[in-house]
Design a protein around this motif. Structure first.
Motif, PDB file in Angstrom:
ATOM      1  N   GLU A   1       1.009   7.081   2.353  1.00 13.74           N
ATOM      2  CA  GLU A   1      -0.417   7.783   2.714  1.00 13.74           C
ATOM      3  C   GLU A   1      -1.424   6.960   2.972  1.00 13.74           C
ATOM      4  OE1 GLU A   1       1.146   8.254  -0.317  1.00 13.74           O
ATOM      5  OE2 GLU A   1       2.281   9.881  -0.074  1.00 13.74           O
ATOM      6  N   HIS A   2      -1.693   5.891   2.371  1.00 16.85           N
ATOM      7  CA  HIS A   2      -2.859   4.978   2.610  1.00 16.85           C
ATOM      8  C   HIS A   2      -2.566   4.098   3.882  1.00 16.85           C
ATOM      9  CE1 HIS A   2      -4.417   5.748  -1.413  1.00 16.85           C
ATOM     10  NE2 HIS A   2      -5.407   6.327  -0.850  1.00 16.85           N
ATOM     11  N   GLN A   3      -1.075   3.685   3.893  1.00 16.92           N
ATOM     12  CA  GLN A   3      -0.887   3.251   5.113  1.00 16.92           C
ATOM     13  C   GLN A   3      -0.973   4.014   6.469  1.00 16.92           C
ATOM     14  OE1 GLN A   3       3.020   1.503   5.296  1.00 16.92           O
ATOM     15  NE2 GLN A   3       3.297   1.389   3.020  1.00 16.92           N
TER      16      GLN A   3
ATOM     17  N   GLN B   1      -3.244   6.059   6.951  1.00 11.87           N
ATOM     18  CA  GLN B   1      -4.765   6.202   7.402  1.00 11.87           C
ATOM     19  C   GLN B   1      -5.208   4.889   8.074  1.00 11.87           C
ATOM     20  OE1 GLN B   1      -7.194   7.384   4.090  1.00 11.87           O
ATOM     21  NE2 GLN B   1      -8.983   7.182   5.376  1.00 11.87           N
ATOM     22  N   GLN B   2      -4.788   3.664   7.409  1.00  7.07           N
ATOM     23  CA  GLN B   2      -5.303   2.505   7.821  1.00  7.07           C
ATOM     24  C   GLN B   2      -4.644   2.078   9.269  1.00  7.07           C
ATOM     25  OE1 GLN B   2      -7.280   0.768   5.328  1.00  7.07           O
ATOM     26  NE2 GLN B   2      -6.314  -0.880   5.747  1.00  7.07           N
TER      27      GLN B   2
ATOM     28  N   ARG C   1       2.708  14.070  -2.670  1.00  8.45           N
ATOM     29  CA  ARG C   1       3.092  13.024  -1.993  1.00  8.45           C
ATOM     30  C   ARG C   1       4.951  12.866  -1.745  1.00  8.45           C
ATOM     31  NH1 ARG C   1       0.061   8.050  -5.458  1.00  8.45           N
ATOM     32  NH2 ARG C   1      -1.926   9.222  -5.115  1.00  8.45           N
TER      33      ARG C   1
ATOM     34  N   MET D   1       0.852  -1.192  -0.002  1.00  7.83           N
ATOM     35  CA  MET D   1      -0.161   0.086  -0.128  1.00  7.83           C
ATOM     36  C   MET D   1       0.894   1.233   0.073  1.00  7.83           C
ATOM     37  SD  MET D   1      -3.006   0.731   2.582  1.00  7.83           S
ATOM     38  CE  MET D   1      -3.669  -0.888   2.409  1.00  7.83           C
ATOM     39  N   SER D   2       0.362   2.227  -0.639  1.00  9.59           N
ATOM     40  CA  SER D   2       1.197   3.538  -0.521  1.00  9.59           C
ATOM     41  C   SER D   2       1.329   4.069   0.655  1.00  9.59           C
ATOM     42  CB  SER D   2       0.365   4.792  -1.516  1.00  9.59           C
ATOM     43  OG  SER D   2      -0.873   5.012  -0.714  1.00  9.59           O
TER      44      SER D   2
END
Length: 292
Positions: free
Chosen positions: A129-131, A133-134, A200, A126-127
């Motif tokens: 940025e999404h990491q 948030q997760q 990013r 996962m990117s």
């Protein structure tokens, strides 16, 4: 917890009648439970009439929190059942495409798994940025990213683990493929298959920073990617890339890696994890630090 589950079911079903059917209770009992929930929360969560309902602004916020709470409860129950069976549990791990599970990261993970036989990992890509948030929302535990990280989350720590050298990746047919080493400044006219995103960080940002320090911005190839696909683009002769040395482990056979001259050509890998995480996650993070 039952009232939270009822409330979430109403929102997701879109009606009291369908939610009551799914929950095997009467509509009147369901309505009473929601009213009690609103009294306890001291806010109105739903506006309703005979035919439909709408979430209030407070209700939308409450719904997001209730979903997260119920998810975390379920994860806790799963971890508890693992513990009852003599297992330590499952750690949900994320990594960006520029952090392959190769040396030196894989050695640290192997060392941990050999020491804690009851622990297992669920790994996804996962990117960065999404990491964040997760992990912030409790859906994952640990992330591995390239610095810099520009999108930050309040509860997520960013801790540097190690650095490694960048190398030039070229196709075997490239004029530089026979060189023992190359200066970044010599790539001024090269076409790069990976370019930075304006908002990013990560590997592409670090590469652009290095190029600009040498007096130029990387020129774009006709096909670009910030994923491991970029190595396939290099092999196809569409351009070059500056990538971490660890990516040699996953590169196609038609890519040659050349060291860079100079001393300021490093890239850093960082670990993301949530403040106040479980002891299992804290132990895994400690193990990765201790082998640094």
């Amino acid at each position: 917890m039952r009232q939270l589950r009822y409330f979430v079911e109403i929102v997701e079903a879109g009606s009291y009648s369908l939610a009551a059917e799914r929950l095997f209770i009467s509509q009147s009992a369901l309505s009473r439970q929601v009213k009690e929930l609103e009294v306890a929360a001291q806010v109105q969560l739903l506006t309703r009439n005979a035919r439909h309902f709408e979430l209030t602004l407070a209700g939308k916020t409450f719904y997001d929190g209730a979903k997260r709470l119920l998810f975390n409860l379920n994860e806790t129950l799963v971890q508890t059942r693992h513990a009852e069976r003599g297992e330590h549990g499952v750690i949900r791990v994320l990594h960006s495409s520029s952090v392959p599970f190769a040396s030196p990261l894989i050695e640290r993970i192997n060392a941990y798994l050999l020491s804690y036989e009851g622990t297992s990992l669920e790994i996804s890509q996962m990117s960065s940025e999404h990491q964040g948030q997760q992990i912030e929302e409790g859906r994952s535990d640990i992330g591995f990213v390239r610095l810099p990280v520009h999108v930050r989350f309040p509860s997520v720590r960013i801790e540097e683990l190690y650095t490694e050298q960048l190398m030039l990746a070229v196709p075997l047919t490239h004029p530089l493929s026979g060189a023992d080493e190359v200066a970044v400044s010599a790539l001024r006219e090269a076409s790069f298959v990976s370019l930075p995103h304006g908002e990013r960080g990560g590997l592409s940002y670090r590469v652009a920073e290095l190029c600009m320090r040498n007096g130029f911005f990387p020129g774009a190839a006709r096909a670009t990617s910030r994923k491991t696909t970029q190595l396939s683009l290099v092999e196809a002769g569409l351009g070059v890339a500056l990538v971490p040395a660890s990516m040699r482990a996953i590169a196609p056979h038609g890519v040659r890696f050349i060291p860079l001259t100079g001393t300021d050509n490093a890239t850093s890998v960082a670990m993301l994890y949530r403040r106040g995480a479980s002891s299992l996650v804290d132990g895994f993070a400690d193990a990765l630090r201790s082998t640094a």
